[in-house]
Design a protein around this motif. Sequence first.
Motif, PDB file in Angstrom:
ATOM      1  N   ARG A  38      -5.104 -46.034  53.981  1.00  0.00           N
ATOM      2  CA  ARG A  38      -3.857 -45.262  54.063  1.00  0.00           C
ATOM      3  C   ARG A  38      -2.990 -45.783  55.204  1.00  0.00           C
ATOM      4  N   GLU A  42     -11.192 -45.000  53.827  1.00  0.00           N
ATOM      5  CA  GLU A  42     -10.048 -44.330  53.215  1.00  0.00           C
ATOM      6  C   GLU A  42      -8.912 -44.162  54.218  1.00  0.00           C
ATOM      7  N   GLU A  63       0.203 -51.424  47.381  1.00  0.00           N
ATOM      8  CA  GLU A  63      -0.526 -50.148  47.450  1.00  0.00           C
ATOM      9  C   GLU A  63      -1.698 -50.142  46.464  1.00  0.00           C
ATOM     10  N   LYS A 107      -5.635 -49.840  47.643  1.00  0.00           N
ATOM     11  CA  LYS A 107      -6.444 -48.707  47.175  1.00  0.00           C
ATOM     12  C   LYS A 107      -7.674 -49.166  46.413  1.00  0.00           C
TER      13      LYS A 107
END
Length: 371
Positions: free
Chosen positions: A303, A299, A341, A345
């Motif tokens: 990011r 994670e 993005e 993700k």
Amino acid sequence: MYETPSNYGIAHFLEHTVFKGTKKRTLNDIKADAAKYGNINAFTGHDLTCYYLDFISNEMDNAVELVTDMVFNPIFPKEEVIKERGVILEEYQTIQDNPESYFYDILKHNIFGDLAHPIIGTEDTISRINASKISDFREKHYTKDNMVVFIGGKMSEDSVRKTLEKYLPKDLKDRSDRKELGKTKFNMENFEFTHNSKQAILSIVFNTKLYRYSPEDKFLRGVFSNGLGGGMHSILFDRIREKKGLCYSVYNTIDDNNTFGANYIVCNLNQNNLDEASNEIISILEEIKTNGFDKNLLELVKRNQIIKYIKLFDNTYGVGYFVDSYFSNPDIQMSCLKDYEKNIKNIKNEDIIRFANETIDKIKIVKMNSK
């Protein structure tokens, strides 16, 4: 890519000498005009040469005129070429004396052969390149089908098009001997050599098919590289530097261009730590093939990768690099931030494990020993 053993370094030599004068500008004229409009520079890689000028948007006309004049109308004054040969020989020696620069030259040439010969050439080839050979090389390879022009900034598409139509030569030819690369057999045998320095360098090389990576994996490879060795948060930094204390610098880098590519894990360290660091890095790679990244790291890396993508567009150099990377890989489609993005993700740990098993195939260990 189009150099031969007898003229290694000529593309780089050419890059230097377009600054030495054109049919209507002297060397001093070029320096003065470049200072008036912005900052000019150039670089040569294994498969491209790039000339770039950053300028204020209302100077676009002058900036484009200057760069096109240099690239398309150089005269290569013999006395300037002779002087520049001395400059380039000094640059060559700087590379020889710099441990990491020397390491990369030897590393890539050993793996990829003549495709990755040292960009600067050799002392012998540099010494034999002259104005006539430079002019012939430019005429042969600076062709319409072998270049891309990029302009980024606060100006309209229509104004850019009109400026380029005004200053780009109308009689540019296509190249007749366009070179197609066949299948190349890379050397993945372990390799050691020595440099006259106090620090040693270790590299673990894998995934030599990187330059042919699939469109669906373009997001995944960035996340994988980031988590493996993309900063203080990465596995390599944590294990090799923080926990083991084996080195000052350790990172993963991707060599990605039209002709060859690979993942390099690079570690600058004491000679006595080479074997322990090598064993630990290989252990890390095997663990990733089995377990991937832990949940928190994955994670964090996703990011961080999104942030890096956003920062890429903070300046025109970043945008230029972004656009060029897609011209270099025509099978890859550009992605807007929203799509980027979303794709980042959606990456899961099973994707990391699959990618690791597909790319960490045969591992090459390269050691540069210190004297």
